[in-house]
Design an enzyme around this catalytic site. Structure first.
Site, PDB file in Angstrom:
ATOM      1  CB  SER A  31      -0.944   0.004   1.210  1.00  0.00           C
ATOM      2  OG  SER A  31      -0.213   0.139   2.419  1.00  0.00           O
ATOM      3  CB  CYS A  32       1.623   3.945  -1.443  1.00  0.00           C
ATOM      4  SG  CYS A  32       0.447   3.892  -2.819  1.00  0.00           S
ATOM      5  N   GLY A  33       0.016   5.897  -0.335  1.00  0.00           N
ATOM      6  CA  GLY A  33      -0.932   6.949  -0.010  1.00  0.00           C
ATOM      7  C   GLY A  33      -2.252   6.804  -0.735  1.00  0.00           C
TER       8      GLY A  33
END
Length: 342
Positions: free
Chosen positions: A297-299
Site C-alpha cells: 500500500s501507499c498513499g
C-alpha cells in the site's frame, strides 16, 4: 473533469504527422532489415534502447501515464502536449478510474477499463509499454492495472521519459488529431459506462484477477490473521507519523503490522529499476521474506505499484495492492492507526 480534460487536449499545438506502428527497420549498408525482438513477460520493464528500436511495430502501443502530486503543480496533459515519445497516447490515471468513490484514481470496473482501453485503440494482442514524466512513478500503477484485468503483455519503460530524452531520442511536440480524439474518448467512455450506457465497439477484453487487489476488510482481517506481509511504500517519516501527509486533513501513521519499504529503494539515481540482487537486498534489509505472500500500500495506490514492480523482477508475480491505501484507511471510522500525528 471530463470537460477540462477534453478542452485541454483540443488546445494542443497544430497536429503533426501521425506515427505509423509498422515493423521498425534498421539500416545495414544498402539493405534494411527487421530489428524486432520479442519482450519477455518475466521482466516488468523494457529499456529505452529496446523501445527506440521497436517503436514502429504495429503490435506495440505506447502510453504516457504521467501523474503528479498536487504540490508539484505539474499538469501531465499539458506536458504530454509539449513533449512525448513519438506515437504515444495519453493514459489519464484520474480519468480511467472508478466513478463510485471519492477516493482518488481507484481501479475502475472491468467494463469501464475495457471501454477506456478500446477507446484508446488497444487490443488484447498488443504489447503495451507505459512510461511517465518522473522516470519510474505512475507508470507502475498502469502496469498493475493492465495485469489486474488479465493483460500480461505490459511493461514499464525503465527510466521513463527523462531517460528517453537523456539518451538523445526524439520526442514529439504536438499531437495528431487521432491522438487527441482517442485520449478524450477514453475518459468519455468511462463516464458513459458509469452512467449505464453501452459502449461499442469493445476491442479489449478483460479477465479480472481478484488476488491482485485488496479491499479494506481484507486489510483489516490481516492485522489478526497475518496471512500476508504488508509493506508500505510511503516515506519513513509519514509511516512513523512524524511528517504530514500531502493531503490536507489526513493524519499520518501506519496500519498495524505493516512495514515501511519506501518506493525510492526500488531504483537508482536515474530512476531505473535496480538489478534483482540489489532489490533482494533492499527487501531483506527491511525483514521482508520473499517466501511468503506480500501485499503493498501507499498513499493513494500509486507508489505501492512500484514495490510490486520490483518484487515482480524477483519472481513475486502475485503481489496484491491495497487499492484504497492509506487515504481510505486513515479516513475510515474506528480503524487503528499506529504512530498517528493527529
Amino acid at each position: 473533469m471530463k470537460r477540462a480534460f477534453s478542452s485541454q487536449l483540443r488546445s494542443a499545438y497544430p497536429a503533426s504527422k501521425s506515427t505509423h506502428f509498422g515493423r521498425v527497420m534498421a539500416s545495414s549498408g544498402s539493405e534494411a532489415k527487421a530489428n524486432y525482438a520479442p519482450i519477455s513477460t518475466n521482466e516488468p520493464v523494457v529499456s529505452v534502447d529496446w523501445l527506440h528500436s521497436n517503436l514502429g511495430d504495429a503490435d506495440i502501443k505506447v502510453l504516457d501515464a504521467s501523474w503528479y502530486m498536487a504540490h508539484e503543480q505539474r499538469n501531465p496533459i499539458q506536458e504530454y502536449q509539449v513533449a512525448h515519445i513519438p506515437g504515444a497516447l495519453f493514459f489519464d490515471l484520474n480519468g480511467i478510474a472508478d466513478r463510485k468513490t471519492n477516493l482518488r484514481h481507484m481501479l475502475p470496473s472491468e467494463e469501464a477499463f475495457a471501454a477506456g482501453c478500446s477507446a484508446l485503440g488497444i487490443e488484447n494482442n498488443d504489447g503495451v509499454v507505459v512510461y511517465d514524466g518522473m522516470g519510474l512513478f505512475s507508470a507502475a500503477r498502469v502496469w498493475w492495472m493492465f495485469r489486474v484485468f488479465g493483460h500480461d503483455k505490459v511493461w514499464v519503460l525503465d527510466g521513463g521519459l527523462p531517460k528517453w530524452r537523456a539518451s538523445g531520442y526524439d520526442v514529439e511536440s504536438s499531437v495528431s488529431n487521432d491522438a487527441i480524439l482517442k485520449a478524450s474518448a477514453a475518459t468519455e467512455a468511462i463516464e458513459k459506462i458509469y452512467q449505464g450506457q453501452t459502449i461499442s465497439p469493445i476491442t479489449f477484453q478483460t479477465k479480472f484477477r481478484p488476488h491482485l487487489v485488496l479491499a479494506l476488510d481484507q486489510v483489516k482481517e490481516n492485522i489478526e490473521d497475518k496471512t500476508y506481509q504488508h509493506i508500505d511504500a510511503r516515506s519513513k517519516a509519514r509511516f512513523d507519523g512524524i511528517a504530514p501527509e500531502p493531503w490536507k486533513g489526513l493524519p499520518s501513521g501506519h496500519i498495524p503490522g505493516s512495514k515501511c519499504v519506501p518506493f525510492p529503494l526500488m531504483f537508482d539515481s536515474s530512476q531505473t529499476l535496480l538489478p534483482a540482487e540489489e532489490l533482494k537486498k533492499q527487501f531483506e534489509q527491511e525483514d521482508i521474506s520473499l517466501d511468503s505472500p506480500i501485499a503493498a500500500s501507499c498513499g493513494t495506490g500509486v507508489t505501492a505499484c512500484i514495490l510490486a514492480l520490483g518484487l515482480y523482477r524477483l519472481g513475486k508475480t502475485n503481489v496484491a495492492i491495497y487499492d484504497g491505501s492509506w487515504t481510505e484507511w486513515a479516513t475510515a471510522p474506528n480503524l487503528p492507526i499506529v504512530g498517528s500525528s493527529s
